[in-house]
Scaffold this active site. Structure first.
Site, PDB file in Angstrom:
ATOM      1  N   GLU A  52       8.895  21.913 -55.697  1.00 38.97           N
ATOM      2  CA  GLU A  52       9.348  23.212 -55.168  1.00 38.97           C
ATOM      3  C   GLU A  52       9.906  23.109 -53.752  1.00 38.97           C
ATOM      4  O   GLU A  52       9.231  22.614 -52.845  1.00 38.97           O
ATOM      5  CB  GLU A  52       8.180  24.197 -55.178  1.00 38.97           C
ATOM      6  CG  GLU A  52       8.569  25.607 -54.737  1.00 38.97           C
ATOM      7  CD  GLU A  52       7.557  26.622 -55.225  1.00 38.97           C
ATOM      8  OE1 GLU A  52       7.585  26.963 -56.428  1.00 38.97           O
ATOM      9  OE2 GLU A  52       6.712  27.052 -54.423  1.00 38.97           O
ATOM     10  N   LYS A  54      10.210  24.815 -50.750  1.00 38.01           N
ATOM     11  CA  LYS A  54       9.374  25.928 -50.259  1.00 38.01           C
ATOM     12  C   LYS A  54       9.371  25.909 -48.730  1.00 38.01           C
ATOM     13  O   LYS A  54       8.505  25.272 -48.123  1.00 38.01           O
ATOM     14  CB  LYS A  54       7.958  25.727 -50.819  1.00 38.01           C
ATOM     15  CG  LYS A  54       6.955  26.810 -50.512  1.00 38.01           C
ATOM     16  CD  LYS A  54       5.636  26.517 -51.230  1.00 38.01           C
ATOM     17  CE  LYS A  54       4.609  27.594 -51.013  1.00 38.01           C
ATOM     18  NZ  LYS A  54       3.317  27.317 -51.655  1.00 38.01           N
ATOM     19  N   LYS A 113      12.344  30.800 -58.360  1.00 39.32           N
ATOM     20  CA  LYS A 113      10.985  31.239 -58.031  1.00 39.32           C
ATOM     21  C   LYS A 113      11.085  32.513 -57.220  1.00 39.32           C
ATOM     22  O   LYS A 113      11.527  32.502 -56.076  1.00 39.32           O
ATOM     23  CB  LYS A 113      10.312  30.131 -57.235  1.00 39.32           C
ATOM     24  CG  LYS A 113       8.818  30.244 -57.138  1.00 39.32           C
ATOM     25  CD  LYS A 113       8.188  29.775 -58.432  1.00 39.32           C
ATOM     26  CE  LYS A 113       6.699  29.943 -58.434  1.00 39.32           C
ATOM     27  NZ  LYS A 113       6.029  29.316 -57.313  1.00 39.32           N
ATOM     28  N   GLU A 157       4.060  33.080 -65.752  1.00 36.04           N
ATOM     29  CA  GLU A 157       2.910  32.654 -64.954  1.00 36.04           C
ATOM     30  C   GLU A 157       1.697  33.538 -65.226  1.00 36.04           C
ATOM     31  O   GLU A 157       1.803  34.757 -65.258  1.00 36.04           O
ATOM     32  CB  GLU A 157       3.271  32.730 -63.460  1.00 36.04           C
ATOM     33  CG  GLU A 157       2.110  32.336 -62.563  1.00 36.04           C
ATOM     34  CD  GLU A 157       2.508  32.375 -61.101  1.00 36.04           C
ATOM     35  OE1 GLU A 157       3.429  31.637 -60.710  1.00 36.04           O
ATOM     36  OE2 GLU A 157       1.892  33.167 -60.349  1.00 36.04           O
ATOM     37  N   ASN A 178      -1.521  29.588 -62.788  1.00 34.25           N
ATOM     38  CA  ASN A 178      -1.509  29.432 -61.336  1.00 34.25           C
ATOM     39  C   ASN A 178      -2.943  29.292 -60.820  1.00 34.25           C
ATOM     40  O   ASN A 178      -3.770  30.190 -61.020  1.00 34.25           O
ATOM     41  CB  ASN A 178      -0.814  30.641 -60.681  1.00 34.25           C
ATOM     42  CG  ASN A 178      -0.413  30.356 -59.243  1.00 34.25           C
ATOM     43  OD1 ASN A 178      -0.889  29.386 -58.644  1.00 34.25           O
ATOM     44  ND2 ASN A 178       0.450  31.182 -58.680  1.00 34.25           N
ATOM     45  N   GLU A 208       0.020  25.090 -61.905  1.00 30.32           N
ATOM     46  CA  GLU A 208       0.724  25.494 -60.688  1.00 30.32           C
ATOM     47  C   GLU A 208      -0.239  25.625 -59.501  1.00 30.32           C
ATOM     48  O   GLU A 208      -1.335  26.168 -59.658  1.00 30.32           O
ATOM     49  CB  GLU A 208       1.373  26.872 -60.878  1.00 30.32           C
ATOM     50  CG  GLU A 208       2.380  26.999 -61.979  1.00 30.32           C
ATOM     51  CD  GLU A 208       2.872  28.438 -62.079  1.00 30.32           C
ATOM     52  OE1 GLU A 208       3.201  28.863 -63.193  1.00 30.32           O
ATOM     53  OE2 GLU A 208       2.899  29.154 -61.047  1.00 30.32           O
ATOM     54  N   SER A 209       0.203  25.180 -58.364  1.00 28.70           N
ATOM     55  CA  SER A 209      -0.424  25.418 -57.047  1.00 28.70           C
ATOM     56  C   SER A 209      -1.660  24.558 -56.783  1.00 28.70           C
ATOM     57  O   SER A 209      -2.470  24.303 -57.679  1.00 28.70           O
ATOM     58  CB  SER A 209      -0.835  26.886 -56.857  1.00 28.70           C
ATOM     59  OG  SER A 209       0.246  27.748 -56.957  1.00 28.70           O
TER      60      SER A 209
HETATM   61  O1  LIG Z   1       2.116  29.819 -51.608  1.00 24.09           O
HETATM   62  C1  LIG Z   1       1.740  30.902 -51.124  1.00 24.09           C
HETATM   63  O2  LIG Z   1       1.288  31.032 -49.978  1.00 24.09           O
HETATM   64  C2  LIG Z   1       1.826  32.160 -51.947  1.00 24.09           C
HETATM   65  C3  LIG Z   1       1.349  33.343 -51.408  1.00 24.09           C
HETATM   66  C4  LIG Z   1       1.456  34.512 -52.126  1.00 24.09           C
HETATM   67  C5  LIG Z   1       2.017  34.519 -53.384  1.00 24.09           C
HETATM   68  C6  LIG Z   1       2.497  33.341 -53.937  1.00 24.09           C
HETATM   69  C7  LIG Z   1       2.409  32.165 -53.232  1.00 24.09           C
HETATM   70  N1  LIG Z   1       2.875  30.996 -53.743  1.00 24.09           N
HETATM   71  C8  LIG Z   1       3.698  30.936 -54.915  1.00 24.09           C
HETATM   72  C9  LIG Z   1       3.517  29.747 -55.711  1.00 24.09           C
HETATM   73  O3  LIG Z   1       3.402  29.902 -56.902  1.00 24.09           O
HETATM   74  C10 LIG Z   1       3.539  28.387 -55.095  1.00 24.09           C
HETATM   75  O4  LIG Z   1       4.590  28.323 -54.199  1.00 24.09           O
HETATM   76  C11 LIG Z   1       3.701  27.228 -56.074  1.00 24.09           C
HETATM   77  O5  LIG Z   1       2.863  27.345 -57.169  1.00 24.09           O
HETATM   78  C12 LIG Z   1       3.432  25.914 -55.346  1.00 24.09           C
HETATM   79  O6  LIG Z   1       2.137  25.941 -54.794  1.00 24.09           O
HETATM   80  P1  LIG Z   1       1.639  24.824 -53.781  1.00 24.09           P
HETATM   81  O7  LIG Z   1       1.854  23.485 -54.420  1.00 24.09           O
HETATM   82  O8  LIG Z   1       0.188  25.101 -53.578  1.00 24.09           O
HETATM   83  O9  LIG Z   1       2.438  24.973 -52.537  1.00 24.09           O
END
Ligand SMILES: O=C(O)c1ccccc1NCC(=O)[C@H](O)[C@H](O)COP(=O)(O)O
Length: 250
Positions: A52, A54, A113, A157, A178, A208-209
């Site tokens: 991503e 980001k 996204k 999601e 997520n 995810e995340s």
């Molecule tokens: O990433 C955030 O801070 C966030 C806050 C509020 C709503 C959504 C958010 N993130 C969206 C996502 O789904 C993530 O960007 C994506 O899954 C990647 O996650 P990561 O690897 O933990 O950065």
């Protein structure tokens, strides 16, 4: 959805998403296949990863100043099977122009996204895949069909077993779980482990995340993830660092 349970940052994201209008023409896209990209990664020994782009987020300190196109190219060089590009401008530093530039520069599928809540918002920019967040979409069947009518593949999601049931009932064939609870903004990899068994094998499952180490990758794969979506752990200040971060996880 009980909005009083949402973290203030997420309520603000949702308010901004609802206020965003788009009055352009209806899109018709010819997507690059997400499942083919995952299969190609598996075939040459890479973990299927959606990396991503980001720049920032409500839970990130500061903003990554790296050029998004250079970041995207570095992710692909590091083995990413697909990319995710934030188009939400107010809280994630994203834009539709960034997605257009990235999609032009790479040949892997690109996920848009964003927090799409109404049909006309689908027409803001071409992408190969769009994200629909079950928690935020009232008419999931309708929006999923509207996205597919335009040619988009759809990643639905979820965060709970109930949301997985809704996604499947709506006909989702790619389901993300997520690990980030959008109510509290807390991340827990156990979420995927407890929710993913609800997704049948015939449906592509994306963790995810919160995935930041090779052990996390192994853990999510052992729990049934066909692919992983990773942002923070691959983003960095230089393309070289982004390429190596991505390579490490793929
Ligand atoms: O990433 C955030 O801070 C966030 C806050 C509020 C709503 C959504 C958010 N993130 C969206 C996502 O789904 C993530 O960007 C994506 O899954 C990647 O996650 P990561 O690897 O933990 O950065």
């Amino acid at each position: 959805m009980d909005e009083s349970e949402l973290a203030p940052a997420v309520r603000s994201i949702l308010d901004a998403a609802r206020a965003r209008t788009h009055d352009g023409e209806r899109l018709s896209v010819e997507p690059r296949s997400l499942t083919d990209a995952f299969a190609a990664a598996e075939a040459d020994g890479r973990v299927p990863l959606i990396a991503e782009v980001k720049p920032t987020s409500p839970t990130t300190d500061g903003t990554r100043e790296v050029d998004p196109v250079a970041a995207a190219e570095a992710m692909v060089a590091g083995g990413a099977a697909a990319l995710s590009v934030l188009t939400e401008p107010a809280h994630f530093g994203g834009s539709t122009e960034t997605l257009e530039r990235v999609r032009e520069a790479v040949d892997v599928p690109v996920l848009r996204k964003d927090f799409v809540v109404r049909e006309e918002q689908l027409d803001a920019v071409e992408a190969d895949v769009v994200l629909l967040i079950a928690r935020f979409v009232d008419d999931l069947d309708g929006l999923l069909a509207a996205a597919r009518d335009r040619g988009f593949q759809v990643l639905v999601e979820t965060h709970t077993r109930q949301e997985v049931a809704r996604a499947l009932a709506a006909g989702a064939d790619v389901v993300g779980v997520n690990n980030r609870d959008l109510g509290k903004l807390e991340v827990d990899l156990e979420t995927f482990e407890s929710v993913a068994p609800e997704v049948p094998d015939s449906v592509t499952t994306v963790a995810e995340s919160g995935i930041s180490t090779r052990d996390d990758v192994r853990r999510m794969r052992a729990a049934g993830a066909d692919a992983l979506l990773v942002g923070s752990a691959v983003m960095d200040d230089t393309p070289d660092a982004i390429r190596e971060n991505t390579r490490d996880l793929t």
